[in-house]
Scaffold this motif. Structure first.
Motif, PDB file in Angstrom:
ATOM      1  N   ALA A  74       1.296  -2.564   7.667  1.00  0.00           N
ATOM      2  CA  ALA A  74       0.044  -1.855   7.419  1.00  0.00           C
ATOM      3  C   ALA A  74       0.176  -0.966   6.192  1.00  0.00           C
ATOM      4  O   ALA A  74       1.278  -0.567   5.796  1.00  0.00           O
ATOM      5  N   ALA A  75      -0.964  -0.637   5.602  1.00  0.00           N
ATOM      6  CA  ALA A  75      -1.038   0.304   4.489  1.00  0.00           C
ATOM      7  C   ALA A  75      -2.491   0.739   4.359  1.00  0.00           C
ATOM      8  O   ALA A  75      -3.376   0.198   5.025  1.00  0.00           O
ATOM      9  N   VAL A  76      -2.746   1.705   3.477  1.00  0.00           N
ATOM     10  CA  VAL A  76      -4.119   2.150   3.243  1.00  0.00           C
ATOM     11  C   VAL A  76      -4.697   1.546   1.966  1.00  0.00           C
ATOM     12  O   VAL A  76      -5.827   1.871   1.595  1.00  0.00           O
ATOM     13  N   ASP A  77      -3.916   0.687   1.296  1.00  0.00           N
ATOM     14  CA  ASP A  77      -4.386   0.029   0.075  1.00  0.00           C
ATOM     15  C   ASP A  77      -4.149  -1.474   0.187  1.00  0.00           C
ATOM     16  O   ASP A  77      -2.998  -1.922   0.245  1.00  0.00           O
ATOM     17  N   ASN A  78      -5.227  -2.241   0.170  1.00  0.00           N
ATOM     18  CA  ASN A  78      -5.092  -3.691   0.260  1.00  0.00           C
ATOM     19  C   ASN A  78      -4.460  -4.294  -0.979  1.00  0.00           C
ATOM     20  O   ASN A  78      -3.911  -5.401  -0.916  1.00  0.00           O
ATOM     21  N   SER A  79      -4.529  -3.612  -2.099  1.00  0.00           N
ATOM     22  CA  SER A  79      -3.895  -4.131  -3.310  1.00  0.00           C
ATOM     23  C   SER A  79      -2.393  -4.259  -3.114  1.00  0.00           C
ATOM     24  O   SER A  79      -1.789  -5.292  -3.472  1.00  0.00           O
ATOM     25  N   CYS A  80      -1.771  -3.245  -2.546  1.00  0.00           N
ATOM     26  CA  CYS A  80      -0.331  -3.288  -2.297  1.00  0.00           C
ATOM     27  C   CYS A  80       0.001  -4.286  -1.191  1.00  0.00           C
ATOM     28  O   CYS A  80       1.013  -4.994  -1.263  1.00  0.00           O
ATOM     29  N   LEU A  81      -0.840  -4.346  -0.162  1.00  0.00           N
ATOM     30  CA  LEU A  81      -0.615  -5.327   0.895  1.00  0.00           C
ATOM     31  C   LEU A  81      -0.716  -6.746   0.350  1.00  0.00           C
ATOM     32  O   LEU A  81       0.040  -7.631   0.761  1.00  0.00           O
ATOM     33  N   MET A  82      -1.635  -6.968  -0.576  1.00  0.00           N
ATOM     34  CA  MET A  82      -1.768  -8.288  -1.190  1.00  0.00           C
ATOM     35  C   MET A  82      -0.495  -8.656  -1.942  1.00  0.00           C
ATOM     36  O   MET A  82      -0.019  -9.797  -1.879  1.00  0.00           O
TER      37      MET A  82
END
Length: 258
Positions: A209-217
């Motif tokens: 999990a994270a609060v930024d989908n850019s990093c998760l992507m």
């Protein structure tokens, strides 16, 4: 006393690639009694333009942001990097335009990242979520150093029923995305991303999990390429799930929740 007028700034990345994050944010906020609007005229915050040196274009997007959200008392953002733009970058982009600089200074305090909104403005940590999976959390660079979220996301995750939360080793290290950094410096970015993916695997988590989908992507792309079945899920999508939704399909359920 009536609640403040609240808007969701979903961000262009979420709107284009991860619409489920926006839907989850609306579902969660409404469950907590917040009637949130979605101004249809919203666009990009300009972070990519600003980081690449296009200050004039950033100023145009800052003006559009002010025009779109100026009537709202609260602007909630499911992204630490985009939530930080009005306070961090807009004043620099607005230099030389006193009117825009004043508008930005007035609006910026009303822009708040989602986990900070939940914990600080609504005063909640237990939001009625149920997520019976082993989860680890990557604190993105902007959440650490721009919006300074601290332990807010951790408190929200630990309050989720059924969750098996495990700390990520070397969690403060960057994943190597950095927007255009990953394009301009692919070898360095790839090495950083490889380290981050390795640390995720060390936790044994089924979900990152994270609060930024850019990093998760970015991290999720590496994990998928290397054949590791770790799911990447925005934090708000965890918080929005309830016992009625049940476990996340295709993800192992922790023993305690069986």
């Amino acid at each position: 006393m009536p609640r403040p007028r609240t808007a969701l700034f979903v961000t262009c990345l979420n709107d284009t690639l991860f619409p489920g994050t926006g839907r989850a944010a609306v579902a969660l906020l409404r469950r907590l009694g917040v009637e949130v609007d979605f101004p249809p005229g919203q666009s990009c915050c300009g972070q990519m333009h600003f980081n690449t040196g296009y200050r004039k274009r950033t100023a145009e997007l800052a003006r559009h942001f002010v025009d779109t959200f100026g009537d709202y008392e609260e602007i909630v953002v499911p992204s630490a990097s985009c939530a930080g733009m009005p306070a961090e970058a807009y004043p620099l982009a607005a230099a030389g335009d006193p009117g825009l600089a004043r508008a930005v200074a007035e609006l910026a305090p009303r822009v708040v990242e989602l986990t900070e909104y939940l914990t600080d403005r609504l005063g909640v940590e237990e939001v009625g979520a149920y997520f019976p999976h082993r989860v680890t959390y990557h604190p993105t660079c902007h959440s650490l150093r721009a919006t300074r979220l601290g332990d807010r996301p951790y408190r929200l995750l630990r309050a989720v029923r059924g969750i098996d939360f495990v700390e990520l080793p070397a969690q403060e290290e960057c994943c190597g995305f950095g927007g255009t950094f990953s394009v301009k410096n692919p070898a360095v970015s790839g090495a950083m991303n490889g380290d981050k993916a390795r640390h995720v695997l060390e936790t044994g988590a089924s979900v990152l999990a994270a609060v930024d989908n850019s990093c998760l992507m970015n991290i999720g792309g590496r994990l998928d390429r290397d054949g590791h079945p770790v799911r990447t899920v925005h934090l708000v999508e965890i918080l929005a799930r309830t016992e009625q939704d049940g476990p996340l399909p295709g993800v192992p359920v922790v023993e305690e929740a069986r």
